[in-house]
Scaffold this motif. Sequence first.
Motif, PDB file in Angstrom:
ATOM      1  N   ALA A 107      25.620  11.589  18.196  1.00 60.53           N
ATOM      2  CA  ALA A 107      25.064  10.441  17.557  1.00 60.53           C
ATOM      3  C   ALA A 107      24.294  10.585  16.349  1.00 60.53           C
ATOM      4  O   ALA A 107      23.410  11.622  16.492  1.00 60.53           O
ATOM      5  CB  ALA A 107      24.347   9.549  18.678  1.00 60.53           C
ATOM      6  N   THR A 108      24.183   9.734  15.430  1.00 59.66           N
ATOM      7  CA  THR A 108      23.523   9.878  14.283  1.00 59.66           C
ATOM      8  C   THR A 108      22.282   9.185  14.171  1.00 59.66           C
ATOM      9  O   THR A 108      21.273   9.450  13.441  1.00 59.66           O
ATOM     10  CB  THR A 108      24.183   9.402  12.929  1.00 59.66           C
ATOM     11  OG1 THR A 108      24.481   7.956  13.383  1.00 59.66           O
ATOM     12  CG2 THR A 108      25.723   9.945  12.703  1.00 59.66           C
ATOM     13  N   GLY A 109      21.984   8.308  15.229  1.00 54.01           N
ATOM     14  CA  GLY A 109      20.784   7.727  15.351  1.00 54.01           C
ATOM     15  C   GLY A 109      20.696   6.223  14.447  1.00 54.01           C
ATOM     16  O   GLY A 109      19.786   5.729  14.070  1.00 54.01           O
ATOM     17  N   ARG A 110      21.710   6.187  13.572  1.00 52.77           N
ATOM     18  CA  ARG A 110      21.874   5.158  12.716  1.00 52.77           C
ATOM     19  C   ARG A 110      21.977   3.924  13.424  1.00 52.77           C
ATOM     20  O   ARG A 110      22.958   3.656  14.126  1.00 52.77           O
ATOM     21  CB  ARG A 110      22.783   5.470  11.393  1.00 52.77           C
ATOM     22  CG  ARG A 110      22.656   6.759  10.938  1.00 52.77           C
ATOM     23  CD  ARG A 110      23.902   7.035   9.882  1.00 52.77           C
ATOM     24  NE  ARG A 110      23.722   8.213   9.247  1.00 52.77           N
ATOM     25  CZ  ARG A 110      24.744   8.600   8.257  1.00 52.77           C
ATOM     26  NH1 ARG A 110      25.686   7.901   8.007  1.00 52.77           N
ATOM     27  NH2 ARG A 110      24.524   9.859   7.815  1.00 52.77           N
ATOM     28  N   ILE A 111      21.282   2.850  13.110  1.00 53.67           N
ATOM     29  CA  ILE A 111      21.431   1.530  13.553  1.00 53.67           C
ATOM     30  C   ILE A 111      21.923   0.457  12.383  1.00 53.67           C
ATOM     31  O   ILE A 111      21.149   0.504  11.242  1.00 53.67           O
ATOM     32  CB  ILE A 111      20.125   1.195  14.001  1.00 53.67           C
ATOM     33  CG1 ILE A 111      19.534   2.096  15.255  1.00 53.67           C
ATOM     34  CG2 ILE A 111      20.423  -0.416  14.593  1.00 53.67           C
ATOM     35  CD1 ILE A 111      20.096   2.074  16.300  1.00 53.67           C
ATOM     36  N   TYR A 112      22.970  -0.303  12.431  1.00 53.81           N
ATOM     37  CA  TYR A 112      23.416  -1.247  11.411  1.00 53.81           C
ATOM     38  C   TYR A 112      23.214  -2.746  12.039  1.00 53.81           C
ATOM     39  O   TYR A 112      23.217  -2.857  13.242  1.00 53.81           O
ATOM     40  CB  TYR A 112      24.770  -0.903  11.318  1.00 53.81           C
ATOM     41  CG  TYR A 112      25.007   0.521  10.704  1.00 53.81           C
ATOM     42  CD1 TYR A 112      25.103   0.674   9.324  1.00 53.81           C
ATOM     43  CD2 TYR A 112      25.356   1.621  11.507  1.00 53.81           C
ATOM     44  CE1 TYR A 112      25.276   1.986   8.969  1.00 53.81           C
ATOM     45  CE2 TYR A 112      25.550   2.885  10.806  1.00 53.81           C
ATOM     46  CZ  TYR A 112      25.653   3.146   9.441  1.00 53.81           C
ATOM     47  OH  TYR A 112      25.783   4.277   9.037  1.00 53.81           O
ATOM     48  N   ASP A 113      23.000  -3.430  10.928  1.00 52.37           N
ATOM     49  CA  ASP A 113      22.947  -5.084  11.591  1.00 52.37           C
ATOM     50  C   ASP A 113      24.146  -5.563  11.049  1.00 52.37           C
ATOM     51  O   ASP A 113      25.066  -4.995   9.906  1.00 52.37           O
ATOM     52  CB  ASP A 113      21.746  -5.788  10.754  1.00 52.37           C
ATOM     53  CG  ASP A 113      21.817  -5.679   9.272  1.00 52.37           C
ATOM     54  OD1 ASP A 113      21.850  -4.585   8.506  1.00 52.37           O
ATOM     55  OD2 ASP A 113      22.066  -6.605   8.546  1.00 52.37           O
TER      56      ASP A 113
END
Length: 382
Positions: A107-113
């Motif tokens: 997992a990249t840990g990136r969060i998107y909206d």
Amino acid sequence: MLRVVISIQVFLAFFALQASGQVKIRLFAAKPLHWIVFNVNEGSYRLDFYDDAPIYLKKGDNAIVSFYNGKVAVKTKGDSGFTCDSMVFTGQTGQDLFSVRVGNEPATGRIYDGDLQCIHDLGFLVLINTCNIDRYIAGVVQAEGGTGKNIEYIKSQALIARTYMYRYLNKHIIDGYNLCDGTHCQAYMGNSQDPAINRAVLETTGLVVLGRDSLPIMSAFHSNCGGETESSENVWLSGQPYLKKVVDPYCTGSRNAKWTKSITVKEWKDYLRNSGFTTPEAGKPDLNFSQITRQKDYRTGSFSLPFTKIRDDFNLKSSFFSVVQSGDSMIFRGKGYGHGVGLCQEGAMVMAAQGKNYRQILQFYYSNIIISDIRNAKNPAQ
Ligand SMILES: [Zn+2]
Ligand SMILES: [Zn+2]
């Protein structure tokens, strides 16, 4: 059971984007995507079908999306799966966040909206995120400039990122999105969790840098100019009235202000010869060259070569350097890091630390500009 999902291709025009406050970004653009796991981090998401009730995904739920048999295949928990040419995970609460795991990668840990559309192109998945403009800008500032800087510096970076976005809004429009998340456009690695960055973006929302023609400027920047920025026409083919040489007293003590590199005299002579230089028959040629202020070309006798080319060929940090012979070595003594055009980041950081605000910083590095709301800009798409 195989079902068909409704394909929604919405073209968001320039002014529609301003009204909706959204932009379409292609995610993981540099990666060939075979399959991904879509995970709901906040809120809930809906998947629509032609012939059946929609599927809802709540926080913690996920869906596997893959390219299979020339189609986008989707599988959710408890559903037998379906294939389609295009499908959209549509946020339901206005506070919806998701993450994407690429294949078997960690997992990249990136969060998107916002929403995520999945289509396919040339045998791979293409992910298009319709997201909030301010959140996108904050993510770009974080990805391009890092965290922990002075708020006025961060605001200058926010205007640069926003100006770039509006200027190049149609860069990928033919592919169904505005910008990609790679350095081809602006690096974007999801929402920023940095409170200072998010604050800087919200406090400058809508503000961009315009030229005298009321168009968003080409908001070029670099790490360190070495004490003098470069006019754009000396680096790129076209000149811009706002990208002019500026003497910068702020960055000369910063980390990237100076560099050196040495090669052998033979390497230098061979290089010059391969570039068309012929040694004069009489006397020794003077291989040295001193750049006190920025010059366009290295010159010895009637021979000349652009410093930008030498920089590229030797992979140098900047084109602002002198060449000095010392025994068997040629020493490049350089200043700055990057192409030198536009805003100098390390100088801007020093300006902010000395109490200058983001307007003063931008006005210093860009000549004859107007800082204004994007609604006052001319539409660059026209
Ligand atoms: Zn791009
Ligand atoms: Zn500088």
